[in-house]
Design a protein around this motif. Structure first.
Motif, mmCIF file in Angstrom:
data_model
loop_
_atom_site.group_PDB
_atom_site.id
_atom_site.type_symbol
_atom_site.label_atom_id
_atom_site.label_comp_id
_atom_site.label_asym_id
_atom_site.label_seq_id
_atom_site.Cartn_x
_atom_site.Cartn_y
_atom_site.Cartn_z
ATOM 1 N N VAL A 1 0.837 -1.207 0.000
ATOM 2 C CA VAL A 1 0.000 0.000 0.000
ATOM 3 C C VAL A 1 0.867 1.251 0.000
ATOM 4 O O VAL A 1 0.588 2.221 -0.729
ATOM 5 C CB VAL A 1 -0.962 -0.006 1.208
ATOM 6 N N ASP A 2 1.948 1.238 0.777
ATOM 7 C CA ASP A 2 2.834 2.407 0.822
ATOM 8 C C ASP A 2 3.548 2.607 -0.515
ATOM 9 O O ASP A 2 3.729 3.753 -0.974
ATOM 10 C CB ASP A 2 3.873 2.231 1.938
ATOM 11 N N ILE A 3 3.959 1.516 -1.136
ATOM 12 C CA ILE A 3 4.636 1.612 -2.440
ATOM 13 C C ILE A 3 3.689 2.192 -3.485
ATOM 14 O O ILE A 3 4.085 3.044 -4.291
ATOM 15 C CB ILE A 3 5.157 0.232 -2.896
ATOM 16 N N TYR A 4 2.430 1.749 -3.443
ATOM 17 C CA TYR A 4 1.478 2.267 -4.435
ATOM 18 C C TYR A 4 1.174 3.752 -4.221
ATOM 19 O O TYR A 4 0.945 4.490 -5.188
ATOM 20 C CB TYR A 4 0.204 1.420 -4.468
ATOM 21 N N LYS A 5 1.206 4.199 -2.992
ATOM 22 C CA LYS A 5 1.029 5.638 -2.745
ATOM 23 C C LYS A 5 2.160 6.422 -3.409
ATOM 24 O O LYS A 5 1.934 7.490 -4.002
ATOM 25 C CB LYS A 5 0.988 5.903 -1.241
ATOM 26 N N GLN A 6 3.395 5.879 -3.329
ATOM 27 C CA GLN A 6 4.540 6.522 -3.988
ATOM 28 C C GLN A 6 4.375 6.515 -5.513
ATOM 29 O O GLN A 6 4.666 7.513 -6.187
ATOM 30 C CB GLN A 6 5.833 5.802 -3.614
ATOM 31 N N LEU A 7 3.927 5.377 -6.053
ATOM 32 C CA LEU A 7 3.778 5.247 -7.502
ATOM 33 C C LEU A 7 2.715 6.204 -8.044
ATOM 34 O O LEU A 7 2.890 6.817 -9.107
ATOM 35 C CB LEU A 7 3.420 3.797 -7.855
ATOM 36 N N ILE A 8 1.622 6.341 -7.293
ATOM 37 C CA ILE A 8 0.548 7.245 -7.720
ATOM 38 C C ILE A 8 1.042 8.685 -7.741
ATOM 39 O O ILE A 8 0.665 9.493 -8.599
ATOM 40 C CB ILE A 8 -0.678 7.084 -6.788
ATOM 41 N N GLU A 9 1.925 9.001 -6.778
ATOM 42 C CA GLU A 9 2.505 10.351 -6.702
ATOM 43 C C GLU A 9 3.482 10.604 -7.858
ATOM 44 O O GLU A 9 3.547 11.705 -8.427
ATOM 45 C CB GLU A 9 3.238 10.502 -5.360
ATOM 46 N N ALA A 10 4.234 9.553 -8.215
ATOM 47 C CA ALA A 10 5.320 9.726 -9.191
ATOM 48 C C ALA A 10 4.861 9.636 -10.643
ATOM 49 O O ALA A 10 5.508 10.205 -11.530
ATOM 50 C CB ALA A 10 6.400 8.680 -8.931
ATOM 51 N N TYR A 11 3.777 8.914 -10.895
ATOM 52 C CA TYR A 11 3.365 8.640 -12.283
ATOM 53 C C TYR A 11 1.880 8.946 -12.492
ATOM 54 O O TYR A 11 1.094 8.961 -11.541
ATOM 55 C CB TYR A 11 3.603 7.160 -12.625
ATOM 56 N N ASP A 12 1.535 9.154 -13.726
ATOM 57 C CA ASP A 12 0.125 9.268 -14.125
ATOM 58 C C ASP A 12 -0.352 7.857 -14.472
ATOM 59 O O ASP A 12 -0.268 7.421 -15.632
ATOM 60 C CB ASP A 12 -0.005 10.209 -15.327
ATOM 61 N N VAL A 13 -0.829 7.129 -13.463
ATOM 62 C CA VAL A 13 -1.168 5.712 -13.625
ATOM 63 C C VAL A 13 -2.611 5.584 -14.089
ATOM 64 O O VAL A 13 -3.535 6.091 -13.441
ATOM 65 C CB VAL A 13 -0.973 4.927 -12.306
ATOM 66 N N HIS A 14 -2.794 4.909 -15.214
ATOM 67 C CA HIS A 14 -4.141 4.693 -15.742
ATOM 68 C C HIS A 14 -4.754 3.423 -15.151
ATOM 69 O O HIS A 14 -5.885 3.425 -14.666
ATOM 70 C CB HIS A 14 -4.095 4.596 -17.269
ATOM 71 N N SER A 15 -4.006 2.301 -15.215
ATOM 72 C CA SER A 15 -4.492 1.008 -14.694
ATOM 73 C C SER A 15 -3.315 0.229 -14.111
ATOM 74 O O SER A 15 -2.164 0.414 -14.517
ATOM 75 C CB SER A 15 -5.137 0.166 -15.800
ATOM 76 N N VAL A 16 -3.645 -0.668 -13.189
ATOM 77 C CA VAL A 16 -2.665 -1.628 -12.659
ATOM 78 C C VAL A 16 -3.122 -3.018 -13.070
ATOM 79 O O VAL A 16 -4.276 -3.401 -12.835
ATOM 80 C CB VAL A 16 -2.546 -1.530 -11.127
ATOM 81 N N TYR A 17 -2.221 -3.737 -13.711
ATOM 82 C CA TYR A 17 -2.484 -5.117 -14.128
ATOM 83 C C TYR A 17 -1.666 -6.067 -13.257
ATOM 84 O O TYR A 17 -0.508 -5.792 -12.932
ATOM 85 C CB TYR A 17 -2.051 -5.333 -15.586
ATOM 86 N N THR A 18 -2.270 -7.209 -12.924
ATOM 87 C CA THR A 18 -1.536 -8.248 -12.212
ATOM 88 C C THR A 18 -2.297 -9.557 -12.367
ATOM 89 O O THR A 18 -3.350 -9.602 -13.024
ATOM 90 C CB THR A 18 -1.331 -7.873 -10.729
ATOM 91 N N ASN A 19 -1.764 -10.616 -11.801
ATOM 92 C CA ASN A 19 -2.435 -11.919 -11.866
ATOM 93 C C ASN A 19 -3.006 -12.303 -10.506
ATOM 94 O O ASN A 19 -2.493 -11.891 -9.461
ATOM 95 C CB ASN A 19 -1.450 -12.995 -12.352
ATOM 96 N N HIS A 20 -4.057 -13.100 -10.539
ATOM 97 C CA HIS A 20 -4.730 -13.517 -9.318
ATOM 98 C C HIS A 20 -3.777 -14.220 -8.352
ATOM 99 O O HIS A 20 -2.907 -14.991 -8.771
ATOM 100 C CB HIS A 20 -5.866 -14.513 -9.623
ATOM 101 N N ASP A 21 -3.987 -13.973 -7.077
ATOM 102 C CA ASP A 21 -3.318 -14.722 -6.012
ATOM 103 C C ASP A 21 -4.413 -15.136 -5.046
ATOM 104 O O ASP A 21 -5.278 -14.323 -4.699
ATOM 105 C CB ASP A 21 -2.271 -13.853 -5.324
#
Length: 434
Positions: free
Chosen positions: A83-103
């Motif tokens: 969650v903390d890493i994603y807060k940094q990523l949202i701040e640093a980039y113009d993120v449209h979507s996040v893709y990943t695989n099911h866990d």
């Protein structure tokens, strides 16, 4: 002006090709930033020389090298709480979507739920895909929609559905030019995440036609090097389950097929019954009055029980991070039945030591030997650790490989008498479950 992009989050899918979520991200309308997060919530509980962390790290470095060399890109590496890493990523980039695989594990489901909530507050979509299994969740269930809790009918329906299943391979080569052009994305060292290179290494897998065809004849004999060593590679996704299924089709070997299906059976059990990660599937088995003797548990962990096949298995695990599947059943039965130590203790020890540790299979198999799980062995089935030698290591080749003092005065005395331990187990179990 920030460049709009999509993120692909590598997790249990450490390969560039035949990776469903990565493939879908690469086909999208925006450049793709590949990332990996060394999750401090998981890593902080592991020993600093954990072989699995070294394996993950070195695999990622190889993937980074490929992307840098061929596509002028890389994988951005992070350490911390997702969650903390994603807060940094949202701040640093113009993120449209996040893709990943099911866990499918309980922690992963909670983590992904929290990430999805965070992203949604920033109007970022969270897209996940089926990648590490052929069939997942509710795809193989009874006609009334209930999950199967016995393997054989699940396996039969799985095979029937597979006959009409389109086993697509997701080739990424045509789309890899859509990665972000930045070959110096943040990297980490092992020491940055609190680890050092392990002295143990994870073996390459072997899935040759001859191994598959000889699998049934040789798989129960621990002295033979006849197992595929696929476990860690399926666990961390360095190999595609779809490509392994194609190999099984090519060789048409039922026993090899069933090993792949067992894995999916236990994964759907954990999905439908997440409480089984900590509690018995059959709740009455939580009434067992375990002895939980810590000194006896240590002897089991150290391979000092006085039963040579049990000891060989535990020493193989401690030395190599691997244990032969036949021996896993024996050492598990010995812990639960002979010593009356809670299966959760054994499950946790395996979780720490096994290179191929996967929660669903580990919990499922431990509950099987304890008698408390789905499709479990009846509690009165208690493996005899001496006659098992005659059946599976008659020449004691496996035993002598790992128990160097076997047949000398230095070897440990039997810590319990088999007959007495068996009777004690039957009495204790009967009182709990009757």
């Amino acid at each position: 002006m920030k460049q709009p992009l999509n993120i692909f989050w590598f997790r249990r899918d450490l390969r560039l090709d035949d990776n469903v979520g990565f493939y879908q991200a690469l086909k999208s309308d925006y450049p793709v930033l590949p990332i990996f997060i060394f999750d401090s919530e998981i890593l902080d509980k592991l020993p600093e020389d954990d072989a699995r962390v070294t394996f993950i790290y070195e695999t990622l470095q190889n993937m980074r090298d490929t992307l840098q060399r061929e596509y002028d890109s890389s994988i951005a590496m992070f350490y911390g709480k997702p969650v903390d890493i994603y807060k940094q990523l949202i701040e640093a980039y113009d993120v449209h979507s996040v893709y990943t695989n099911h866990d499918y594990e309980p922690y992963a489901r909670d983590r992904d739920s929290n990430i999805k909530k965070l992203l949604s507050t920033h109007d970022i979509t969270f897209k996940t895909f089926k990648d590490q299994v052929i069939f997942e969740k509710d795809e193989v269930v009874k006609k009334d929609g209930d999950p199967y809790v016995v393997y054989t009918p699940y396996m039969k329906v799985w095979k029937e559905q597979f006959k009409t299943h389109d086993l697509e391979i997701f080739y990424t080569n045509s789309f890899l030019n859509n990665v972000v052009k930045h070959s110096r994305l943040p990297n980490l060292t092992l020491s940055d995440i609190g680890f050092k290179k392990s002295s143990q290494s994870i073996a390459d897998y072997t899935v040759t036609p001859s191994l598959i065809q000889d699998y049934e004849a040789k798989r129960n004999f621990p002295a033979k090097d006849a197992t595929s060593r696929l476990g860690p590679h399926l666990r961390f996704g360095t190999v595609s389950i779809r490509k392994m299924a194609k190999k099984a089709i090519a060789e048409d070997n039922e026993i090899f097929w069933q090993e792949l299906i067992w894995r999916e059976f236990f994964m759907q059990i954990l999905w439908h019954f997440p409480h089984t990660a900590k509690d018995s599937f059959k709740s009455k088995y939580d009434r067992i009055e375990w002895r939980n003797n810590e000194a006896e548990f240590k002897k089991w962990c150290d391979g000092q029980t006085g039963y040579p096949l049990v000891d060989a298995g535990m020493r193989q695990l401690n030395e190599t991070g691997f244990m032969h599947n036949r021996v896993r059943m024996l050492v598990g039965s010995f812990l639960c039945k002979h010593l009356l130590i809670d299966w959760r203790w054994g499950e946790a020890y395996f979780a720490e030591k096994l290179h191929d540790y996967e929660m669903a299979s580990n919990v499922g198999n431990w509950q099987w030997v304890a008698g408390s799980g789905v499709d479990a062995a009846p509690y009165f089935r208690i493996f005899n650790p001496t006659t098992q030698i005659d059946k599976f290591d008659k020449n004691k080749t496996y035993i002598k490989t790992y128990v160097s003092e076997f047949d000398t005065d230095d070897y440990a005395e039997k810590m319990v008498d088999h007959k007495e331990a068996r009777e004690r187990c039957l009495k204790t179990y009967k009182e709990a479950v009757s």
